[in-house]
Every structure is written in C-alpha cells, then in structure tokens.
Scaffold this active site. Structure first.
Site, PDB file in Angstrom:
ATOM      1  N   SER A 120    -110.052  -8.990 -18.059  1.00  0.00           N
ATOM      2  CA  SER A 120    -108.913  -9.562 -17.343  1.00  0.00           C
ATOM      3  C   SER A 120    -109.054 -11.072 -17.147  1.00  0.00           C
ATOM      4  O   SER A 120    -108.061 -11.775 -17.027  1.00  0.00           O
ATOM      5  CB  SER A 120    -108.786  -8.914 -15.965  1.00  0.00           C
ATOM      6  OG  SER A 120    -108.616  -7.534 -16.088  1.00  0.00           O
ATOM      7  N   HIS A 141    -105.914  -9.182 -24.421  1.00  0.00           N
ATOM      8  CA  HIS A 141    -105.730  -8.720 -23.042  1.00  0.00           C
ATOM      9  C   HIS A 141    -104.415  -7.967 -22.865  1.00  0.00           C
ATOM     10  O   HIS A 141    -103.335  -8.561 -22.978  1.00  0.00           O
ATOM     11  CB  HIS A 141    -105.798  -9.932 -22.091  1.00  0.00           C
ATOM     12  CG  HIS A 141    -105.648  -9.550 -20.661  1.00  0.00           C
ATOM     13  ND1 HIS A 141    -104.843 -10.231 -19.786  1.00  0.00           N
ATOM     14  CD2 HIS A 141    -106.186  -8.530 -19.950  1.00  0.00           C
ATOM     15  CE1 HIS A 141    -104.906  -9.643 -18.603  1.00  0.00           C
ATOM     16  NE2 HIS A 141    -105.707  -8.620 -18.678  1.00  0.00           N
ATOM     17  N   GLU A 153    -102.071 -10.739 -24.302  1.00  0.00           N
ATOM     18  CA  GLU A 153    -102.511 -12.128 -24.462  1.00  0.00           C
ATOM     19  C   GLU A 153    -103.650 -12.172 -25.478  1.00  0.00           C
ATOM     20  O   GLU A 153    -104.658 -11.476 -25.310  1.00  0.00           O
ATOM     21  CB  GLU A 153    -102.996 -12.685 -23.114  1.00  0.00           C
ATOM     22  CG  GLU A 153    -101.882 -12.782 -22.087  1.00  0.00           C
ATOM     23  CD  GLU A 153    -102.385 -13.080 -20.680  1.00  0.00           C
ATOM     24  OE1 GLU A 153    -101.634 -13.682 -19.905  1.00  0.00           O
ATOM     25  OE2 GLU A 153    -103.521 -12.694 -20.337  1.00  0.00           O
TER      26      GLU A 153
HETATM   27  N1  NAD Z   1    -107.012  -2.091 -14.455  1.00  0.00           N
HETATM   28  C1  NAD Z   1    -106.196  -3.001 -14.934  1.00  0.00           C
HETATM   29  O1  NAD Z   1    -105.071  -3.173 -14.446  1.00  0.00           O
HETATM   30  C2  NAD Z   1    -106.604  -3.859 -16.104  1.00  0.00           C
HETATM   31  C3  NAD Z   1    -105.633  -4.567 -16.804  1.00  0.00           C
HETATM   32  C4  NAD Z   1    -106.010  -5.347 -17.908  1.00  0.00           C
HETATM   33  C5  NAD Z   1    -107.336  -5.435 -18.257  1.00  0.00           C
HETATM   34  N2  NAD Z   1    -108.271  -4.743 -17.554  1.00  0.00           N
HETATM   35  C6  NAD Z   1    -109.670  -4.857 -17.973  1.00  0.00           C
HETATM   36  O2  NAD Z   1    -110.000  -3.704 -18.721  1.00  0.00           O
HETATM   37  C7  NAD Z   1    -111.369  -3.379 -18.497  1.00  0.00           C
HETATM   38  C8  NAD Z   1    -111.436  -1.952 -17.974  1.00  0.00           C
HETATM   39  O3  NAD Z   1    -110.735  -1.857 -16.757  1.00  0.00           O
HETATM   40  P1  NAD Z   1    -110.302  -0.429 -16.178  1.00  0.00           P
HETATM   41  O4  NAD Z   1    -109.369  -0.700 -15.083  1.00  0.00           O
HETATM   42  O5  NAD Z   1    -109.918   0.476 -17.283  1.00  0.00           O
HETATM   43  O6  NAD Z   1    -111.701   0.070 -15.553  1.00  0.00           O
HETATM   44  P2  NAD Z   1    -112.155   1.553 -15.203  1.00  0.00           P
HETATM   45  O7  NAD Z   1    -113.202   1.411 -14.157  1.00  0.00           O
HETATM   46  O8  NAD Z   1    -111.000   2.457 -14.960  1.00  0.00           O
HETATM   47  O9  NAD Z   1    -112.846   2.032 -16.573  1.00  0.00           O
HETATM   48  C9  NAD Z   1    -113.998   1.443 -17.093  1.00  0.00           C
HETATM   49  C10 NAD Z   1    -114.737   2.513 -17.885  1.00  0.00           C
HETATM   50  O10 NAD Z   1    -115.794   1.872 -18.601  1.00  0.00           O
HETATM   51  C11 NAD Z   1    -116.877   2.804 -18.633  1.00  0.00           C
HETATM   52  N3  NAD Z   1    -118.090   2.087 -18.974  1.00  0.00           N
HETATM   53  C12 NAD Z   1    -118.872   1.316 -18.181  1.00  0.00           C
HETATM   54  N4  NAD Z   1    -119.908   0.823 -18.899  1.00  0.00           N
HETATM   55  C13 NAD Z   1    -119.745   1.291 -20.174  1.00  0.00           C
HETATM   56  C14 NAD Z   1    -120.490   1.133 -21.375  1.00  0.00           C
HETATM   57  N5  NAD Z   1    -121.608   0.416 -21.416  1.00  0.00           N
HETATM   58  N6  NAD Z   1    -120.045   1.756 -22.499  1.00  0.00           N
HETATM   59  C15 NAD Z   1    -118.912   2.504 -22.456  1.00  0.00           C
HETATM   60  N7  NAD Z   1    -118.186   2.702 -21.340  1.00  0.00           N
HETATM   61  C16 NAD Z   1    -118.597   2.096 -20.217  1.00  0.00           C
HETATM   62  C17 NAD Z   1    -116.864   3.440 -17.249  1.00  0.00           C
HETATM   63  O11 NAD Z   1    -117.570   4.665 -17.228  1.00  0.00           O
HETATM   64  C18 NAD Z   1    -115.370   3.599 -16.983  1.00  0.00           C
HETATM   65  O12 NAD Z   1    -114.903   4.870 -17.389  1.00  0.00           O
HETATM   66  C19 NAD Z   1    -111.927  -4.426 -17.531  1.00  0.00           C
HETATM   67  O13 NAD Z   1    -112.549  -5.455 -18.250  1.00  0.00           O
HETATM   68  C20 NAD Z   1    -110.684  -4.937 -16.852  1.00  0.00           C
HETATM   69  O14 NAD Z   1    -110.849  -6.257 -16.405  1.00  0.00           O
HETATM   70  C21 NAD Z   1    -107.940  -3.938 -16.493  1.00  0.00           C
END
Ligand code: NAD
Length: 286
Positions: A120, A141, A153
């Site tokens: 993010s 992104h 993005e």
């Molecule tokens: N939540 C949002 O609105 C959003 C929007 C855009 C981008 N993002 C980005 O996307 C990414 C994920 O966010 P999210 O909200 O899905 O998080 P989340 O916590 O729902 O999911 C993250 C997942 O990654 C897994 N994980 C952790 N370490 C790992 C590894 N070494 N190998 C494989 N899997 C692993 C976890 O077990 C978990 O299931 C982050 O970088 C976040 O900044 C999130």
C-alpha cells in the site's frame, strides 16, 4: 501476451480476490500462503463467490470451468512460483517480510518473471535490491475489494525498465482494470496519500472528542459524495493494515505526526481490526 502464469503471494483479503481477478481474466494462478487457515478461507471464498456471480449473469460456465481448473491454492512457495511469468506479492505490509519473500522468489521464479508488490505504501526500490533483477521489480497496487475496484497504480521506480512497466500495464488491462502510471516513486503513491490525509484528520477529530464516529462518517459522505465514510473505510481495509503502515512510516520519519492515532492504536491492541474480525470502529457481530 507472454505472461500466462501468475503467482499470488498471500491468500488474505487482497490475495484471495487478486487470485480470482487473474483467474477470471484467463491466467493460470497459483496462490500461496504460510497460513493453512488463510488458504482454507480463500478457497471457501472462491467456492461461494462463483455461483453467486453466475446467478447474477457476471460469470459464464466457461469462466467457472477455467477458474476451477486453473486456480490453485498451495502452501509451498516453490510450487507456486517455479513456473510463474509474473508474481504479485500481497503478504503482510512489513518491509523485512517483503524483502525476505522477494529474495526467495528471486531464487525460485524463472529469470524472466516480473516480481510485483501490492504494497500500500512501500516503494519497490526498498525491496528490489533483495533480488538480482531490480529492473523487473515494481509496485502494482490494487484497491480493496480487488474484484470490484478498477484502479491499479503502477509505479516506475528508477530501477524499473520500460519493458516491465509496459507488460504490467498490459496485465492490468487484461484484468479489466484502469492502470494509472506513477512516474516517480513516492511513499503511498497517489490514492493512499490522499486517503491518509482524510483518515488522519478524521481520527484527530474523533480523538479530540469533536464529533462521533457516526457523525464524522455521515458528514463526509454527505458533503463530498463519498460512498463510505473514513471509519467505514478503515474497517473495510483493515485497522491492522493502517496501524502497520503508520508504524512503518513513524519508524522511517521519527515524526510523532506519523504515529498511528490513539483510537486506531487502541483498536489494534484489542485485535479489533474491522470487518475481518467482526469489530473495529463499528460492530459487525450483530
Ligand atoms: N487491505 C487493503 O485494503 C489493501 C489494499 C491494497 C493493498 N493492500 C496491501 O496488500 C497486502 C496484503 O494486505 P491484506 O489486507 O490482504 O492483508 P491480510 O492480512 O488480509 O493478508 C496477508 C496474508 O499474507 C500471509 N502471509 C504473511 N507472510 C507470508 C509469507 N511469507 N508468504 C506467504 N503468505 C504470507 C498471511 O498469512 C495473510 O493471510 C499488504 O501489503 C497491503 O498493504 C491492502
């Protein structure tokens, strides 16, 4: 397009939907997570999502067949990345973890594979040097919910080749998205910089006792025509994510202004991460 197989790292909120976005667009997809619970939840989400989409006339039998055959949830990074033409990393927002994942990917994924992060806020130049292919490492992104939101993005850091950017823009379009090219790296890119100004101020107003959560959300929606208020959005995107982002930024700048707000820190401490845990600024358990 010579990108056929995509690996998604993380089966959480973003990873599970990104896997579907890619599979729905006709790619072969391997989604990997270290948590078996996350993998199970993602598979359940996919199984529940497909019939609903079919009933709405948004998914054909052919697409369902393709998704069922070509979307794999696995617990081995090796299996997920070894044949990938492109990887989209959507693991937890933590720089050390992302660097470690990219270093491993560099050894496993074919040399031509593009390695994108869905981070993010973190720019890819903080990650690219963990690999031997910085020209193929960039930010791609997406927004939550990834199945619905059209914006992507694509950020061209100084180390990223034009060829990589062109291919990733093409993949984003193949996903049915509208990619925006961010021509220089900047923390938080375009939309999250704008979003964080709004949420930071909303949290400040709440913490100062100026107005309630409900009144702030209602005022913002009514005044600006936003479909969701800042607290509703924080509950949807995840309070844990916003907390980690704030802490990461605070560690980098040392500025107290970047520290997560008291209302956010309190909820993070209690494990009230928003919709995904049933409680955040609002209660979803009812
Ligand atoms: N939540 C949002 O609105 C959003 C929007 C855009 C981008 N993002 C980005 O996307 C990414 C994920 O966010 P999210 O909200 O899905 O998080 P989340 O916590 O729902 O999911 C993250 C997942 O990654 C897994 N994980 C952790 N370490 C790992 C590894 N070494 N190998 C494989 N899997 C692993 C976890 O077990 C978990 O299931 C982050 O970088 C976040 O900044 C999130």
């Amino acid at each position: 397009m010579n990108i056929k197989t995509i690996c998604i790292i993380g089966a959480g909120l973003m990873g599970q939907q990104l896997s579907l976005v890619a599979a729905q667009a006709g790619f072969k997809v391997y989604c990997v997570d270290t948590s078996s619970e996350a993998l199970k939840k993602a598979q359940e989400f996919v199984a529940g999502w497909m019939p609903k989409q079919k009933a709405k006339g948004k998914l054909t039998d052919e697409q369902i067949e393709h998704i069922t055959k070509n979307l794999h949830f696995v617990n081995s990074l090796e299996e997920a990345a070894k044949n990938a033409d492109m990887v989209i990393e959507a693991a937890i927002e933590n720089l050390a973890i992302k660097r470690s994942i990219f270093a491993q990917l560099d050894k496993i994924a074919p040399p031509h594979a593009i390695l994108a992060t869905n981070s993010s806020y973190l720019v890819s130049s903080k990650i690219a040097d963990a690999t031997s292919r910085p020209d193929k490492v960039l930010n791609m992104h997406f927004f939550n919910p990834a199945l619905m939101m059209k914006t992507v993005e694509v950020v061209q850091g100084p180390h990223v080749s034009d060829d990589t950017v062109a291919k990733v823009m093409e993949v984003a379009r193949a996903f049915g998205k509208n990619p925006a090219l961010v021509k220089r790296e900047i923390y938080g890119f375009l939309c999250n910089r704008i979003f964080s100004v709004l949420t930071k101020e909303a949290c400040y107003l709440l913490d100062q006792g100026i107005a309630s959560i409900e009144d702030i959300d209602t005022a913002v929606k009514g005044a600006f025509g936003h479909p969701m208020g800042p607290f509703e959005l924080l509950d949807m995107t995840g309070i844990d994510l916003e907390y980690h982002l704030g802490m990461e930024r605070f560690r980098e700048t040392g500025s107290l202004a970047d520290r997560p707000s008291p209302s956010l820190t309190e909820r993070f401490g209690k494990g009230d991460y928003g919709r995904k845990t049933g409680k955040g600024y609002y209660n979803y358990q009812k």
